[in-house]
Enzyme design. Sequence first.
Site, PDB file in Angstrom:
ATOM      1  N   ASP A   1      -9.184   4.812 -47.197  1.00 21.10           N
ATOM      2  CA  ASP A   1      -9.982   6.042 -47.255  1.00 21.10           C
ATOM      3  C   ASP A   1     -10.672   6.363 -45.937  1.00 21.10           C
ATOM      4  O   ASP A   1     -11.219   7.463 -45.781  1.00 21.10           O
ATOM      5  CB  ASP A   1     -11.034   5.941 -48.360  1.00 21.10           C
ATOM      6  CG  ASP A   1     -10.435   6.105 -49.747  1.00 21.10           C
ATOM      7  OD1 ASP A   1      -9.419   6.816 -49.876  1.00 21.10           O
ATOM      8  OD2 ASP A   1     -10.977   5.508 -50.701  1.00 21.10           O
TER       9      ASP A   1
ATOM     10  N   SER B   1      -1.690  -0.329 -54.533  1.00 18.97           N
ATOM     11  CA  SER B   1      -2.605   0.629 -55.156  1.00 18.97           C
ATOM     12  C   SER B   1      -3.567  -0.089 -56.094  1.00 18.97           C
ATOM     13  O   SER B   1      -3.158  -0.629 -57.126  1.00 18.97           O
ATOM     14  CB  SER B   1      -1.824   1.690 -55.942  1.00 18.97           C
ATOM     15  OG  SER B   1      -2.712   2.502 -56.704  1.00 18.97           O
TER      16      SER B   1
ATOM     17  N   ARG C   1     -16.320   1.771 -62.253  1.00 19.76           N
ATOM     18  CA  ARG C   1     -16.060   0.559 -63.019  1.00 19.76           C
ATOM     19  C   ARG C   1     -17.281   0.067 -63.781  1.00 19.76           C
ATOM     20  O   ARG C   1     -17.154  -0.478 -64.877  1.00 19.76           O
ATOM     21  CB  ARG C   1     -15.517  -0.524 -62.071  1.00 19.76           C
ATOM     22  CG  ARG C   1     -14.094  -0.211 -61.584  1.00 19.76           C
ATOM     23  CD  ARG C   1     -13.741  -0.962 -60.298  1.00 19.76           C
ATOM     24  NE  ARG C   1     -12.339  -0.788 -59.899  1.00 19.76           N
ATOM     25  CZ  ARG C   1     -11.860   0.274 -59.283  1.00 19.76           C
ATOM     26  NH1 ARG C   1     -12.666   1.293 -58.971  1.00 19.76           N
ATOM     27  NH2 ARG C   1     -10.575   0.342 -58.953  1.00 19.76           N
TER      28      ARG C   1
ATOM     29  N   ARG D   1      -3.445  13.593 -46.267  1.00 16.46           N
ATOM     30  CA  ARG D   1      -4.456  13.403 -45.234  1.00 16.46           C
ATOM     31  C   ARG D   1      -3.856  13.246 -43.843  1.00 16.46           C
ATOM     32  O   ARG D   1      -4.529  13.529 -42.849  1.00 16.46           O
ATOM     33  CB  ARG D   1      -5.360  12.210 -45.581  1.00 16.46           C
ATOM     34  CG  ARG D   1      -6.343  12.529 -46.693  1.00 16.46           C
ATOM     35  CD  ARG D   1      -7.279  11.388 -47.005  1.00 16.46           C
ATOM     36  NE  ARG D   1      -8.290  11.812 -47.980  1.00 16.46           N
ATOM     37  CZ  ARG D   1      -8.972  10.983 -48.756  1.00 16.46           C
ATOM     38  NH1 ARG D   1      -8.746   9.692 -48.697  1.00 16.46           N
ATOM     39  NH2 ARG D   1      -9.863  11.450 -49.612  1.00 16.46           N
TER      40      ARG D   1
ATOM     41  N   ARG E   1     -13.264  13.894 -47.776  1.00 20.26           N
ATOM     42  CA  ARG E   1     -13.274  13.053 -46.575  1.00 20.26           C
ATOM     43  C   ARG E   1     -12.792  13.815 -45.340  1.00 20.26           C
ATOM     44  O   ARG E   1     -13.242  13.554 -44.224  1.00 20.26           O
ATOM     45  CB  ARG E   1     -12.450  11.794 -46.803  1.00 20.26           C
ATOM     46  CG  ARG E   1     -12.998  10.961 -47.953  1.00 20.26           C
ATOM     47  CD  ARG E   1     -12.535   9.538 -47.940  1.00 20.26           C
ATOM     48  NE  ARG E   1     -12.762   8.901 -49.220  1.00 20.26           N
ATOM     49  CZ  ARG E   1     -13.941   8.451 -49.649  1.00 20.26           C
ATOM     50  NH1 ARG E   1     -15.009   8.570 -48.861  1.00 20.26           N
ATOM     51  NH2 ARG E   1     -14.071   7.891 -50.830  1.00 20.26           N
TER      52      ARG E   1
END
Length: 445
Positions: free
Chosen positions: A320, A168, A27, A351, A395
């Site tokens: 996450d 989201s 950003r 995941r 991750r």
Amino acid sequence: MNQLISSVAQKMSGTVTVPGDKSISHRALIMGSMAVGETVIRGLLEGEDVLNTAAAMRALGADIYRDDEGCWHVHGVGVGGLHEPAGALDMGNSGTGARLLMGLVSTYPFSSTFIGDASLSSRPMKRVTVPLEQFGAEFHGSENGTLPMTVRGTGSPLPISYDVPVASAQVKSAIMLAALNTPGITTILEKKPTRDHTERMFSFFGVETTTTPQNGGRLITVTGQPELTARNLVVPGDPSSAAFPLVAALITPGSDITINNVGLNPDRTGLFTTLIEMGARIDLLNEREECGEPVADLRVRHSTLKAITVPEGRAPSMIDEYPVLCIAAAFAEGTTVMRGAEELRVKESDRISIMVKGLRACGIEVEEFDDGMAVTGNGDKPKGGALVETHLDHRIAMSFLTLGMQSEKPVTVDDGSVIETSFPIFRSLMNGLGASIQADGEEKQ
């Protein structure tokens, strides 16, 4: 393939600074490019995802470079000043970069083609293209809404009101970035609050934006076509990256580490809250603010962990971090239940299923749900000894390397190169604290 092997660590000690927050780094580059003048960014994450965003913003007209002292300089073009890129914008593995930039360019009168690696090209984009079409943009790509995709922006965008159907931050941020070059006020309703990095960054750069609580969610407005002035900023350390040395210290006897300059945005600290509820000894030192974001130094010591049921409403603030929470749960006493995390199915990989498979291969009892999992530990070291498939997910790789630091047998991940996307210094930082993570065939240090 670049296999990495993690063996038992004796203890973790020392003081480190993790790389800059990935979400804020994306950003900062985008907003610096939309401001007039020179924005200087310190602490930018120099992982592949963020570098791909920098390259894309250059292709769209901004002048971006890194100096010899590690500061990044962004000479922006102002809102409305982007131009059509000469070639495709390659976003690599970054869903954040792809979705945010699709939003940004959708209200400009030119075409942009987005491409990515195999993992990114399998991830859904319709969640952002549906609201962006309401501004007047057109999207041309595969039938299932994945990359490669061409965005044909509109020269006469109309402000929209949109209820985000899924929790989201990427969808919300794509709409907010589209609103930048749209006259009038765009309104977004989040039924479930998500990370507010975009709102904070917009305010920091002078965008007129409001956030109002509404029925347990948030109503966000953006007034379009502002004149933005360049700003200097320091990117806080990424809490998602800090999670790995933090959990490693919690599960390794005798450990006592300090992680400096960690971002503590309330929308990102679900993991820290959860671990403290499980008994983690985490102390916040030198609390302060950087670029509108709260930060602190974290002192972390080895702790005896107890299982809990994680509140489902906490999922957006730690989405996450569930993979590394699974590792902590494997060392806790009892069954840690994690539900309300269905978003994990559409991350860099599925995941949930991949963590379940890897945990079971390492001898850990785990139950899989559609929206999460339950991990059972007994306070002892898990067996380990597995070769875990990462499915190009950074991750997943870092989580199982953290597990290997206290499992009975070393844990190997099939491809450690994917870690470059978010935490390029992961191995050197962890080994500097006391870990033993080596490439296959490499002698232990």
